[in-house]
Scaffold this active site. Sequence first.
Site, short mmCIF file in Angstrom:
data_model
loop_
_atom_site.label_atom_id
_atom_site.label_comp_id
_atom_site.label_asym_id
_atom_site.label_seq_id
_atom_site.Cartn_x
_atom_site.Cartn_y
_atom_site.Cartn_z
CB SER A 95 -0.85 0.06 1.27
OG SER A 95 -2.06 -0.57 1.11
CB ILE A 167 -5.80 9.79 3.77
CG1 ILE A 167 -7.14 10.46 3.44
CG2 ILE A 167 -4.72 10.14 2.75
CD1 ILE A 167 -7.85 9.94 2.20
CB CYS A 242 -4.54 8.46 -9.68
SG CYS A 242 -4.33 10.17 -10.16
CD GLU A 367 -6.35 2.10 -5.05
OE1 GLU A 367 -6.90 2.52 -6.07
OE2 GLU A 367 -5.26 2.49 -4.64
CG ASP A 371 -20.62 -5.58 -3.92
OD1 ASP A 371 -20.22 -6.68 -4.35
OD2 ASP A 371 -21.29 -5.46 -2.88
P1 TGC Z 1 -18.66 8.35 -14.26
O1 TGC Z 1 -19.71 9.31 -14.71
O2 TGC Z 1 -18.78 6.93 -14.62
O3 TGC Z 1 -17.22 8.87 -14.75
C1 TGC Z 1 -16.79 10.19 -14.56
C2 TGC Z 1 -15.70 10.47 -15.60
O4 TGC Z 1 -14.58 9.61 -15.34
C3 TGC Z 1 -14.34 8.77 -16.49
N1 TGC Z 1 -13.91 7.46 -15.95
C4 TGC Z 1 -12.65 7.10 -15.91
N2 TGC Z 1 -11.52 7.71 -16.31
C5 TGC Z 1 -10.36 7.09 -16.10
N3 TGC Z 1 -10.28 5.86 -15.52
C6 TGC Z 1 -11.39 5.22 -15.09
N4 TGC Z 1 -11.27 4.03 -14.48
C7 TGC Z 1 -12.63 5.83 -15.27
N5 TGC Z 1 -13.91 5.49 -14.97
C8 TGC Z 1 -14.69 6.50 -15.40
C9 TGC Z 1 -15.64 8.74 -17.23
O5 TGC Z 1 -15.44 8.44 -18.59
C10 TGC Z 1 -16.13 10.15 -17.03
O6 TGC Z 1 -15.39 11.00 -17.88
P2 TGC Z 1 -16.04 12.35 -18.47
O7 TGC Z 1 -15.08 12.82 -19.53
O8 TGC Z 1 -17.37 11.96 -19.02
O9 TGC Z 1 -16.15 13.29 -17.32
O10 TGC Z 1 -18.52 8.54 -12.68
P3 TGC Z 1 -19.48 8.09 -11.50
O11 TGC Z 1 -19.60 9.25 -10.57
O12 TGC Z 1 -20.76 7.47 -12.03
O13 TGC Z 1 -18.62 6.97 -10.74
C11 TGC Z 1 -18.25 5.78 -11.32
C12 TGC Z 1 -17.54 4.86 -10.27
C13 TGC Z 1 -18.56 4.39 -9.23
C14 TGC Z 1 -17.02 3.67 -11.03
C15 TGC Z 1 -16.40 5.64 -9.58
O14 TGC Z 1 -16.87 6.69 -8.81
C16 TGC Z 1 -15.54 4.74 -8.71
O15 TGC Z 1 -14.63 4.09 -9.20
N6 TGC Z 1 -15.80 4.70 -7.37
C17 TGC Z 1 -14.93 4.00 -6.44
C18 TGC Z 1 -14.12 5.02 -5.67
C19 TGC Z 1 -12.72 4.53 -5.36
O16 TGC Z 1 -12.21 3.60 -5.94
N7 TGC Z 1 -12.07 5.19 -4.42
C20 TGC Z 1 -10.72 4.88 -4.12
C21 TGC Z 1 -10.11 5.94 -3.24
S1 TGC Z 1 -8.33 5.86 -3.16
C22 TGC Z 1 -7.99 4.49 -2.28
O17 TGC Z 1 -8.80 3.71 -1.90
C23 TGC Z 1 -6.55 4.29 -2.00
S2 TGC Z 1 -6.16 2.89 -1.07
C24 TGC Z 1 -4.51 2.94 -1.39
C25 TGC Z 1 -3.71 1.90 -0.73
O18 TGC Z 1 -3.51 1.98 0.50
O19 TGC Z 1 -3.17 1.03 -1.49
P1 FAD Z 2 -19.25 2.81 0.99
O1 FAD Z 2 -19.06 3.51 -0.30
O2 FAD Z 2 -20.13 3.43 2.02
O3 FAD Z 2 -19.74 1.32 0.69
C1 FAD Z 2 -20.29 0.48 1.72
C2 FAD Z 2 -20.87 -0.75 1.04
O4 FAD Z 2 -21.90 -0.36 0.12
C3 FAD Z 2 -19.82 -1.52 0.22
O5 FAD Z 2 -20.05 -2.89 0.35
C4 FAD Z 2 -20.11 -1.06 -1.21
O6 FAD Z 2 -19.73 -2.02 -2.19
C5 FAD Z 2 -21.62 -0.88 -1.17
N1 FAD Z 2 -22.06 0.05 -2.21
C6 FAD Z 2 -21.83 1.39 -2.29
N2 FAD Z 2 -22.37 1.89 -3.42
C7 FAD Z 2 -22.95 0.85 -4.07
C8 FAD Z 2 -23.66 0.72 -5.30
N3 FAD Z 2 -23.86 1.76 -6.11
N4 FAD Z 2 -24.10 -0.50 -5.65
C9 FAD Z 2 -23.86 -1.57 -4.85
N5 FAD Z 2 -23.20 -1.53 -3.67
C10 FAD Z 2 -22.75 -0.32 -3.30
N6 FAD Z 2 -9.24 6.56 0.16
C11 FAD Z 2 -8.46 7.55 -0.34
O7 FAD Z 2 -8.93 8.48 -0.96
N7 FAD Z 2 -7.10 7.51 -0.18
C12 FAD Z 2 -6.47 6.51 0.49
O8 FAD Z 2 -5.24 6.50 0.62
C13 FAD Z 2 -7.29 5.47 1.07
N8 FAD Z 2 -6.70 4.50 1.81
C14 FAD Z 2 -7.51 3.60 2.46
C15 FAD Z 2 -6.93 2.70 3.36
C16 FAD Z 2 -7.71 1.80 4.06
C17 FAD Z 2 -7.10 0.87 5.04
C18 FAD Z 2 -9.12 1.75 3.83
C19 FAD Z 2 -9.98 0.75 4.54
C20 FAD Z 2 -9.70 2.65 2.95
C21 FAD Z 2 -8.91 3.59 2.28
N9 FAD Z 2 -9.47 4.56 1.43
C22 FAD Z 2 -8.69 5.54 0.88
C23 FAD Z 2 -10.92 4.64 1.30
C24 FAD Z 2 -11.52 3.59 0.36
O9 FAD Z 2 -11.25 3.90 -0.98
C25 FAD Z 2 -13.02 3.52 0.63
O10 FAD Z 2 -13.19 2.89 1.88
C26 FAD Z 2 -13.78 2.79 -0.46
O11 FAD Z 2 -13.79 3.51 -1.66
C27 FAD Z 2 -15.23 2.48 -0.05
O12 FAD Z 2 -15.85 3.60 0.50
P2 FAD Z 2 -16.61 3.47 1.92
O13 FAD Z 2 -15.70 2.83 2.89
O14 FAD Z 2 -17.14 4.83 2.24
O15 FAD Z 2 -17.81 2.48 1.68
#
Ligand code: TGC
Ligand code: FAD
Length: 388
Positions: A95, A167, A242, A367, A371
């Site tokens: 991570s 974060i 990213c 990430e 789901d």
């Molecule tokens: P949506 O309307 O689908 O898309 C918005 C715009 O983004 C484009 N797009 C992408 N572009 C690049 N790469 C992708 N994978 C893309 N997916 C979509 C899309 O074409 C659009 O572009 P434009 O030009 O039309 O504006 O957006 P939405 O709001 O409906 O959301 C889609 C969804 C649910 C898939 C997205 O919000 C999502 O992936 N949600 C999950 C959030 C997430 O992954 N958070 C992670 C936070 S960081 C983290 O967890 C770090 S942990 C690090 C560690 O410790 O290792």
């Molecule tokens: P929620 O979005 O509230 O989801 C809860 C449940 O509902 C999940 O089971 C999900 O699948 C389900 N759900 C939500 N929406 C839907 C849907 N539309 N349809 C079906 N099911 C749905 N974020 C950063 O930005 N930077 C980081 O560095 C980072 N590091 C992290 C490190 C750790 C250890 C952890 C645990 C998390 C980290 N995150 C970071 C946050 C992480 O990306 C979020 O926890 C993740 O995106 C899910 O968001 P949430 O926890 O709010 O769950």
Amino acid sequence: MERFNGVDFMEVDSLLTEEEIAVRTTIRDFVSDRIMPVIEKHNREGTFPAHLIPEMAELGVYGANIEGYGCAGLNNVAYGLIMQELERGDSGIRSFVSVQGGLCMYPILAYGSDAQKSKYLPEMARGKVIGCFGLTEADFGSNPSGMLTTARKDGTSYVLNGSKMWITNGGIAHIAIVWAKLDGRIRGFIVETGTPGYTVRDIHGKFSLRASVTSELAFQDCRIPAENILPGAEGLKGPLGCLNQARYGIAWGAIGSAMACYQEALEYAKARIQFEKPIAAFQMVQEKLAWMIREITKGQLLVLHAARLKDQGKLKPEHISLSKMNNVHIALQTARLAREILGASGITDEYQCGRHMCNLESVYTYEGTHDIHTLVIGEAVTGIPAYK
Ligand code: TGC
Ligand code: FAD
């Protein structure tokens, strides 16, 4: 420290080049020599092994697939193998490296100005500047487009207000890549962590990723220079671009955790005697081991194909979603099965599978949850988004 010889049931190694294997060997030895002796202590105490930061810089693991700026410039197979080996040690170490390279160096490289690239990337490659990535908020996890954090232009500054939750690296970072709405549109900002109005609080009490720092960031009238905006990113596709990098690395990393758990379960099953036989002789134990090696082998081939596509510029977000969700899912199942094979021994930190199992619960969620990736694939095959 005892060597780890890897898990290769179907000669997947024959598909790797000598250079890729050499990179893997270097990181594998580093994990055996430097991570394994200390990881259970850090996991127990809930601390990140920060003394390893410069050693990993020496090995070139930060932004290892970036060309220039002092980065290793490796192909995406070698980069993936680094992630695999590091996560064989611990998901928290992988991570740290994923966030540094995929989530902080990559946006500066892809969206930053030349001045930002030359100021930050070489120092980040050397591990002198550590980054964190702030996208998630307490009320906006899976749906980051709803974020409430804002930026306002004020003369030669931007002023940030809001907060970010969960974060990775937050409490140890020198810079944060912060995503905030400027006039309603998502933009990225480089925030130096000593800036007035920026505060960090580490999150404690985690049963998962204990050897990783996880923090909450808060911005109260946090004023940063106007040149710290990332000029090339606008809209949610900026941060999602990213995430493509980091999710790709996780797909490889999860195989490392799975290999560690499989290996541990196999050795234990051959040595543990019950009913006057090694438990490995029982069909129900063999069924579990066969499931693990089958899924690990499929996962290895999946990420290797993904890597070759990425090197050719053909890897799509839905391919990354499939790789991340599949490999984390099978790794978590492998860790649970390994824990089961170890019986009571599996619940202590004398063995690794319990630690990997708890870590993988986070990896399954961050990430993009399992789901959410299911829905990304659903949209790719049907053409119909089903998130809302
Ligand atoms: P949506 O309307 O689908 O898309 C918005 C715009 O983004 C484009 N797009 C992408 N572009 C690049 N790469 C992708 N994978 C893309 N997916 C979509 C899309 O074409 C659009 O572009 P434009 O030009 O039309 O504006 O957006 P939405 O709001 O409906 O959301 C889609 C969804 C649910 C898939 C997205 O919000 C999502 O992936 N949600 C999950 C959030 C997430 O992954 N958070 C992670 C936070 S960081 C983290 O967890 C770090 S942990 C690090 C560690 O410790 O290792
Ligand atoms: P929620 O979005 O509230 O989801 C809860 C449940 O509902 C999940 O089971 C999900 O699948 C389900 N759900 C939500 N929406 C839907 C849907 N539309 N349809 C079906 N099911 C749905 N974020 C950063 O930005 N930077 C980081 O560095 C980072 N590091 C992290 C490190 C750790 C250890 C952890 C645990 C998390 C980290 N995150 C970071 C946050 C992480 O990306 C979020 O926890 C993740 O995106 C899910 O968001 P949430 O926890 O709010 O769950």
